[in-house]
Design a protein around this motif. Structure first.
Motif, PDB file in Angstrom:
ATOM      1  N   GLU A  28       0.834  -1.199   0.000  1.00 30.62           N
ATOM      2  CA  GLU A  28       0.000   0.000   0.000  1.00 30.62           C
ATOM      3  C   GLU A  28       0.873   1.255   0.000  1.00 30.62           C
ATOM      4  O   GLU A  28       0.573   2.229  -0.692  1.00 30.62           O
ATOM      5  N   ARG A  39      -2.498   6.762   1.437  1.00 28.12           N
ATOM      6  CA  ARG A  39      -2.747   5.327   1.578  1.00 28.12           C
ATOM      7  C   ARG A  39      -4.250   5.050   1.670  1.00 28.12           C
ATOM      8  O   ARG A  39      -4.715   3.993   1.244  1.00 28.12           O
ATOM      9  N   VAL A  42      -5.539   4.604  -1.802  1.00 29.91           N
ATOM     10  CA  VAL A  42      -5.110   3.295  -2.302  1.00 29.91           C
ATOM     11  C   VAL A  42      -5.951   2.193  -1.666  1.00 29.91           C
ATOM     12  O   VAL A  42      -6.403   1.255  -2.336  1.00 29.91           O
ATOM     13  N   GLN A  43      -6.206   2.301  -0.373  1.00 26.61           N
ATOM     14  CA  GLN A  43      -6.990   1.288   0.331  1.00 26.61           C
ATOM     15  C   GLN A  43      -8.402   1.193  -0.239  1.00 26.61           C
ATOM     16  O   GLN A  43      -8.959   0.096  -0.356  1.00 26.61           O
TER      17      GLN A  43
END
Length: 239
Positions: A28, A39, A42-43
């Protein structure tokens, strides 16, 4: 395009092209650095890929592409991107009525004038995160499914069909747009507006059509990958 959507589509493209040689995605942290996002963003993209069954996280090892993902066309739409556990079906009505002439032809059933063939017809709302996103009207022959109830309608019709001992083969799907009717707009709790109409002929392995359905969807989107066909291009150019 939102950053989450861009990352989602870019990762799907890379997965399809085999960019991850070991079928393992970067961490990540590395993905956030690569895409220059947080992040959290991205998550969110990874969460959608996981919900679609494209990737899976292995505790203590990392994030991997699922084997089946490489064998599929990676088609996903506004509904399949949601985990099934977050989708709720709400029945509006379930009734029996005579099959129409067109439906008899689609189901390859001959009508008996002394005893007309009957259909189950149901209308259900589909909710995602408690927001109504689709209406689905489905017709199924009573002779194929003598028993149909609210629990089946508000559950998974695919599971219900297969529980009767039949194997689903495929769907023939048609997409078109039209304006919502006044009744549809009321059921969807929105104003009259253009919507995507998704018509399905649902087919068993023995080529029997077992259901006809029409989904009325608002804010609908679909993404798919189409491999470029060199032979088809050469054929078209030669004509």
């Amino acid at each position: 395009m939102k950053k989450t959507e861009f990352i989602l589509q870019d990762l799907v493209s890379k997965i399809y092209q085999g960019a991850f040689s070991t079928n393992k995605l970067p961490t990540e942290r590395d993905l956030a650095s690569y895409y220059q996002v947080s992040r959290y963003t991205v998550q969110n993209a990874l969460k959608e890929l996981n919900a679609m069954g494209v990737i899976q996280a292995k505790h203590g090892s990392g994030i991997y592409v699922t084997p089946d993902a490489l064998n599929n066309p990676l088609v996903f739409n506004a509904l399949t991107r949601m985990p099934y556990s977050e989708i709720q079906n709400q029945m509006i009505y379930l009734k029996q009525r005579p099959l129409t002439a067109n439906e008899l032809q689609n189901f390859d059933i001959r009508n008996d004038d002394s005893q007309p063939q009957l259909a189950w017809e149901f209308l259900r709302r589909r909710l995602s995160h408690y927001e109504v996103t689709e209406l689905e009207r489905t017709v199924m022959p009573v002779r194929l499914f003598p028993h149909l109830d609210q629990a089946a309608v508000e559950g998974s019709i695919q599971q219900f069909v297969q529980s009767t001992g039949h194997r689903i083969s495929h769907y023939i799907t048609t997409y078109q747009t039209r304006l919502l009717t006044r009744e549809e707009a009321q059921h969807l709790a929105t104003k009259r507006q253009p919507a995507m109409i998704i018509s399905n002929r649902c087919i068993w392995e023995n080529s029997q059509v077992y259901a006809l359905s029409e989904n009325v969807a608002i804010n609908y989107a679909v993404t798919y990958i189409t491999p470029f066909n060199q032979q088809s291009l050469a054929y078209r150019m030669s004509r």
